[in-house]
Structure formats: structure tokens, C-alpha cells
Design an enzyme around this catalytic site. Structure first.
Site, mmCIF file in Angstrom:
data_model
loop_
_atom_site.group_PDB
_atom_site.id
_atom_site.type_symbol
_atom_site.label_atom_id
_atom_site.label_comp_id
_atom_site.label_asym_id
_atom_site.label_seq_id
_atom_site.Cartn_x
_atom_site.Cartn_y
_atom_site.Cartn_z
ATOM 1 N N TYR A 172 -10.255 -4.345 11.012
ATOM 2 C CA TYR A 172 -11.146 -4.798 10.115
ATOM 3 C C TYR A 172 -11.199 -5.640 9.325
ATOM 4 C CZ TYR A 172 -6.928 -1.323 8.780
ATOM 5 O OH TYR A 172 -6.308 -0.522 8.136
ATOM 6 N N HIS A 229 0.738 -1.001 -0.311
ATOM 7 C CA HIS A 229 -0.041 0.041 0.223
ATOM 8 C C HIS A 229 0.973 1.368 0.338
ATOM 9 C CE1 HIS A 229 -3.973 -1.423 0.796
ATOM 10 N NE2 HIS A 229 -3.614 -2.928 1.112
ATOM 11 N N GLU A 234 3.327 -0.162 4.189
ATOM 12 C CA GLU A 234 2.795 1.063 4.076
ATOM 13 C C GLU A 234 3.893 2.337 3.632
ATOM 14 O OE1 GLU A 234 -0.376 3.345 2.669
ATOM 15 O OE2 GLU A 234 -1.501 1.537 4.551
ATOM 16 N N TYR A 249 -9.178 8.503 3.865
ATOM 17 C CA TYR A 249 -9.521 8.151 5.069
ATOM 18 C C TYR A 249 -10.750 9.341 5.684
ATOM 19 C CZ TYR A 249 -5.839 4.317 6.732
ATOM 20 O OH TYR A 249 -6.032 3.292 6.567
ATOM 21 N N ALA A 288 -9.106 -6.959 6.811
ATOM 22 C CA ALA A 288 -8.287 -6.794 5.792
ATOM 23 C C ALA A 288 -7.654 -8.372 5.113
ATOM 24 C CB ALA A 288 -7.081 -6.505 5.864
ATOM 25 N N VAL A 289 -7.833 -7.941 3.444
ATOM 26 C CA VAL A 289 -7.710 -8.690 2.823
ATOM 27 C C VAL A 289 -6.384 -9.810 2.915
ATOM 28 C CG1 VAL A 289 -6.730 -9.005 0.303
ATOM 29 C CG2 VAL A 289 -7.495 -7.366 0.525
ATOM 30 N N ARG A 290 -5.371 -8.944 3.499
ATOM 31 C CA ARG A 290 -3.516 -9.954 3.740
ATOM 32 C C ARG A 290 -4.174 -10.884 5.137
ATOM 33 N NH1 ARG A 290 -3.011 -4.603 5.155
ATOM 34 N NH2 ARG A 290 -2.674 -4.526 7.180
HETATM 35 C C1 LIG Z 1 -4.563 4.173 2.858
HETATM 36 C C2 LIG Z 1 -3.989 2.503 2.960
HETATM 37 O O1 LIG Z 1 -5.039 1.818 2.115
HETATM 38 N N1 LIG Z 1 -4.099 2.204 4.765
HETATM 39 C C3 LIG Z 1 -4.684 0.783 4.552
HETATM 40 C C4 LIG Z 1 -3.867 -0.243 5.784
HETATM 41 C C5 LIG Z 1 -4.069 -1.305 5.852
HETATM 42 O O2 LIG Z 1 -3.598 -1.834 4.852
HETATM 43 O O3 LIG Z 1 -4.528 -1.964 6.520
HETATM 44 C C6 LIG Z 1 -5.683 0.869 4.153
HETATM 45 O O4 LIG Z 1 -6.805 1.438 5.206
HETATM 46 O O5 LIG Z 1 -6.594 0.074 4.078
HETATM 47 ZN ZN LIG Z 2 -4.342 1.360 0.376
#
Ligand SMILES: CC(=O)N[C@@H](CC(=O)O)C(=O)O
Ligand SMILES: [Zn+2]
EC number: 3.5.1.15
Length: 314
Positions: free
Chosen positions: A165, A117, A179, A289, A167-169
Site C-alpha cells: 500500500y 507504529h 511495529e 484491520y 505507506a507514508v515512509r
Molecule cells: C497496525 C498498523 O497500523 N500497521 C501498519 C503497518 C505499516 O506501517 O506498514 C499499517 O497498516 O499501516
Molecule cells: Zn499504525
């Protein structure tokens, strides 16, 4: 037999490197496209490394997402939703990715995902981890930080439910987010791409040395643990009435004390930070954001400990 304090863990065989989870964060998009054509840079004898463009439709449009944020889509509810025509594109993608690299929480999932990211905020090099209880990942990050000679690298822990949240990973057994910033959305900067590239290579080196049987002694890791997001000041209609104060802008990871300037209204009034203790803001003024009602995240410094890790021979 393992000695006390040594975590003997399985080998890490399959690693995926995701780019384009957000289609307008271009370092990961460019690197993954390059690696899809020529994988040689990612190859390590003990590893199977798969570069992967995770949100191709968003990449094509150069937007963060098409219907909804893919990096928020990996919830149990989404992953078990029956397929339908009205399903948002990213939920469909999440199910495909879960099928290819997961299933999330399952033995058959990929061992590791590195998700790439960029941010518009001044975080420099930042590694994101989801748990403080994963010796392998702590050791990897410790290794990566130590291989950086001229550069710094901060670690952000997103473990608190208030800042977590889907997240994909998280479909893999272990994961990190890279990041790197600041870089505007839809823009590619050579220094940012180069930093990202170094971090990916360093992560792969670590996994390979580990697979080869190298033991990594116990270590500690200083991280910033996020615990709250702070929204912009808004009027009764929800319009933002205060922007990030110049004294806070670009000061990610720097201490913010109660009373320090945080926002500035268009009347020129400074709004001070009104928390009860000093904090370390991060993702200050991240473009993506605004819609998430987050002007910055609040973090505190903590030190994590990891046992020594060594691959088990079986
Ligand atoms: C700026 C951005 O996209 N940050 C990621 C951070 C992450 O990968 O957890 C997001 O909000 O998903
Ligand atoms: Zn991102």
C-alpha cells in the site's frame, strides 16, 4: 576502487523519524513529542535527524485517522491531485509530507524514514521493509537485530503487490516501519515504548557508523514475506460470524498448518485453516484491520542476501 560484491553507496544524511502516522498508536506519538522538545537522543555527528508528527489532527483526536488512512494515501493519484476544499485531510497531509520529505521517487527526497507504529497483535518487535533489493536497509536491519541482547525482532517484508500500500515512509529513498506490540490503541505501555526507543537508536547508530566509513560485510537476513491477507468469515450481509480462534490468538510468527484452528463461530464451531501449505500468520487480530477485512496476513519464511555496503568517498 570497490572490491567485488561491495556496494559503494552515497552517505545517508537526512533521516526523519515519524510518529503519529496513526494517531492512536501512542509509543511513536509520545517519543516524537519528546524528541521535538529535546532532540539530543537522536543526534549523531554525521546525521541530520528530524522527528515529525505525521498526522497531528488524528493524534489530537486519538484516532487512527480523520478522513482516510494516511498510511494508504501515498499513491501517485493522491500526490498529484489538485488542491481543493473537498480533499480528505489525509490526502492534503500526504501532499505536504511529500513536499517536505520527498518528492517520492526523486533525488531530493530524504535519505531515510523510520515510521513508528504499534499493533494490538502479539508481534513483539517487528521491522517492516518494502523491498528485498535494498542492500543498505537489509544491512541496517541485520545490524539492529544483532544489537538486541535479550529481545527478539522479526522482519516482515511487504513486497508482494497483494499486500502493498501507499505507506507514508515510501516518500524517502529508503525506509523501515517499526511495529511494536501488543499494545491497545490509545494506551501507552512502558516496555513497548522502551523497545521502540532502542530500535530507533540502533538504526541511527548504524547510519552513523556507515557514514563514518565502516564497511559492513555481506550478510543474510531471515524475513517473513507476506503474500495474502485472510478476511474473517462473514454472512451474506458482511457481518463477521467467526472470531480468531484461541489457538491462533497471540500466535503471530508461529507456524499454522492446513487443518489447524483459525476461527471460532458463536455456535462454537471451529473453522480450520484451509490453505494448501504451512504458513506463518502475522497481525493476528489487529484492531485497525477489521475495516480492512484482514483477520491476519499469511507469510512464508525466506532468506535475503545483501552485498557488503560501504559509503562512497565522493
Ligand atoms: C497496525 C498498523 O497500523 N500497521 C501498519 C503497518 C505499516 O506501517 O506498514 C499499517 O497498516 O499501516
Ligand atoms: Zn499504525
Amino acid at each position: 576502487m570497490a572490491s567485488a560484491g561491495v556496494a559503494c553507496l552515497p552517505a545517508i544524511r537526512r533521516i526523519a523519524v515519524f510518529g503519529g502516522t496513526h494517531g492512536n498508536e501512542l509509543s511513536g506519538v509520545f517519543l516524537v513529542r519528546h524528541w521535538l522538545k529535546d532532540k539530543s537522543e537522536l543526534q549523531r555527528p554525521s546525521l541530520e535527524v528530524q522527528p515529525y508528527l505525521s498526522n497531528p489532527a488524528a493524534v489530537q483526536r486519538c484516532t487512527r485517522y480523520v478522513d482516510c488512512d494516511l498510511n494508504r494515501a501515498f499513491t501517485e493519484e493522491n500526490l498529484s491531485m489538485p488542491l481543493s476544499d473537498s480533499m480528505p485531510y489525509e490526502v492534503k497531509r500526504a501532499q505536504e509530507i511529500n513536499h517536505l520529505f520527498g518528492p517520492k521517487g526523486n533525488e531530493n527526497a530524504y535519505d531515510f524514514i523510520i515510521d513508528l507504529h504499534n499493533t494490538t497483535s502479539n508481534v513483539g518487535n517487528c521491522l517492516i521493509m518494502k523491498t528485498s533489493k535494498d542492500d543498505f536497509t537489509i544491512q541496517m536491519i541485520h545490524y539492529i537485530k544483532n544489537t538486541l541482547i535479550h529481545d527478539n525482532c522479526q522482519v516482515l517484508l511487504l513486497e508482494n503487490p497483494a499486500v502493498q500500500y501507499g505507506a507514508v515512509r515510501t516518500v524517502a529513498k529508503h525506509c523501515i516501519g517499526l511495529e511494536i506490540g501488543p499494545q491497545p490503541q490509545g494506551v501507552i505501555r512502558a516496555n513497548i515504548l522502551e523497545n521502540m526507543r532502542k530500535l530507533v537508536n540502533s538504526a541511527l547508530d548504524f547510519a552513523h557508523f556507515y557514514n563514518e566509513g565502516k564497511e559492513f560485510p555481506p550478510c543474510t537476513l531471515d524475513v517473513y514475506r507476506a503474500f495474502e491477507k485472510v478476511d474473517y468469515p462473514r454472512d451474506s450481509e458482511g457481518q463477521i460470524i467467526g472470531i480468531i480462534h484461541p489457538q491462533l490468538q497471540d500466535n503471530d510468527w508461529k507456524q499454522l498448518k492446513p487443518g489447524d484452528p483459525s476461527f471460532l463461530t458463536l455456535h462454537g464451531r471451529t473453522i480450520p485453516y484451509n490453505g494448501s501449505s504451512a504458513v506463518y500468520p502475522v497481525f493476528v487480530n489487529e484492531a485497525a484491520y477489521y475495516e480492512k477485512k484482514s483477520a491476519f496476513l499469511l507469510t512464508e519464511k525466506v532468506t535475503l542476501k545483501a552485498n557488503s555496503v560501504k559509503v562512497s568517498k565522493t
